[in-house]
Scaffold this active site. Structure first.
Site: not given
Ligand code: DGY
Length: 410
Positions: A160, A383
């Protein structure tokens, strides 16, 4: 005393919502595309039927265009933003979903699941095969720039807030995005998450897609964000090779798939910058980012050799106890806690490790596996992790970290 294997299986079972697995309760309460494919790989180590079910649920959400969404919103959950009402794509497929896709690891893990039990898997693979081909064709039609696969939203790459998107993100003026309430930062320390500046642009891009009704042709006319991405390009190239092998197994024609492989090889070559590292290209400006990210090391996974990347790999092994960092240690941008701007991700390590082993770099592959094994054994199923000290970060009891433990690290 519960063994780590048992803990990992318990996480997959605990995150199972009936036919699909959430990445982790709270932070990610729906079915995510590549998380799910990793989950299938994990389930395949102890429950083949459940592994196939995971992939089947994912592909049941495929749009008529062939696109497989990055989130399937099976059940409403107020703890997540942006939900189905923000995406406005409730009627595009059989399940309300997001309007973008995610790295296509599914065909590669379908092959891995199949190989665990070919006799049981054949009919299930056959039923999924055309859907996987349609998805790859969608990438080649709508996300290929001369075989380099680009993303139209940072969430599409899965990475992201990677520095790879910084230049393209800075060029977006998120005017009119309006007020909204993030939910991610109520589940996780904000220092480990993307910034408000990032989120304004994430949401602005979603609003734009919605205005254009997620119509591929309309969206393609003018792309405010378009970055050729090593995650997407290397993963699709690899998945396409696996898909061709599956075509052979099923007696299906592989001609079209092979033509995509040739295009993707040409596109992957373009990701090599002047210094020889594989990086992202902002297609709006033509600039290579110059970033050595964890995705740069997916070249072997895609079947591509690189001495420059082997040298970078040695540097990464020396620079932190728990490689491979999502952004190079020692650079100004490196941040050991903030999501894709430094932390180590076990899932990426698993892909890199498989690629290294297959391309004849057995000692490096084994070293990476053992370090990842130690990281998870000492610091849990987080994660992601701080590469400098192993501290767990982001969500806990994470599906894909458990899956990688079972399928690769242990
Ligand atoms: C989030 O909501 O952080 C996700 O990575 C979007 O896919």
């Amino acid at each position: 005393h519960i063994s780590i294997d048992e803990q990992a299986r318990a996480i997959l079972r605990g995150n199972d919502r009936g036919g699909y697995t959430v990445p982790t309760a709270g932070l990610y309460p729906y079915q995510w595309n590549w998380d799910s494919a990793f989950a299938a790989w994990g389930f395949a180590q102890f429950d083949i039927d459940r592994a196939w079910a995971e992939l089947e649920t994912l592909f049941a959400g495929q749009w008529p265009s062939g696109m497989v969404p990055h989130i399937l919103f099976h059940k409403p959950d107020p703890g997540y933003f942006p939900g189905p009402d923000v995406w406005g794509a409730q009627d595009k497929g059989t399940t309300p979903s997001s309007g973008i896709s995610q790295p296509p690891v599914a065909a590669s893990f379908a092959r891995a699941v199949y190989e665990k039990d070919p006799a049981a898997g054949e009919p299930r693979l056959r039923a999924l095969f055309t859907r996987m081909v349609d998805w790859h064709r969608w990438f080649m039609d709508w996300r290929s720039d001369g075989g380099a696969i680009f993303i139209t939203h940072p969430w599409e790459a899965g990475r992201d807030n990677a520095p790879d998107w910084d230049e393209a993100m800075a060029a977006i003026d998120p005017v009119g995005v309006g007020e909204y309430t993030r939910r991610d930062t109520s589940h996780v320390d904000p220092a480990m998450r993307p910034t408000k500046e990032d989120y304004d642009r994430y949401i602005w891009l979603v609003q734009r897609g919605r205005r254009l009704d997620w119509d591929d042709a309309a969206l393609a006319k003018d792309r405010p964000f378009m970055v050729a991405d090593p995650t997407m390009t290397f993963i699709l190239l690899r998945a396409n090779r696996d898909l061709a092998a599956l075509a052979d197994l099923l007696g299906e024609d592989r001609g079209e798939i092979d033509s995509w492989t040739a295009r993707l090889e040409a596109g992957a070559a373009r990701l090599k910058g002047e210094d020889g590292v594989f990086d992202a290209i902002n297609l709006t400006t033509g600039h290579h980012t110059g970033n050595v990210s964890c995705a740069s090391f997916l070249c072997w996974y895609a079947g591509l050799e690189s001495d420059v990347m082997l040298d970078e790999l040695r540097q990464a092994f020396d620079a932190s106890p728990y490689p491979i960092p999502s952004h190079k240690v020692g650079t100004e941008i490196f941040n050991p806690k903030r999501y894709w701007r430094g932390p180590t991700w076990a899932i990426i390590n698993a892909l890199i490790g498989r690629g290294l082993a297959e391309m004849g770099h057995k000692p490096e592959a084994e070293k990476l596996r053992l370090l990842t094994r130690e990281l998870i054994a000492r610091h849990g199923f987080a994660e992601y992790f701080n590469p400098l000290n192993g501290d767990p970060a982001g969500g806990g009891t994470f599906t894909w970290t458990a899956a990688v433990w079972l399928a690769w690290a242990s």
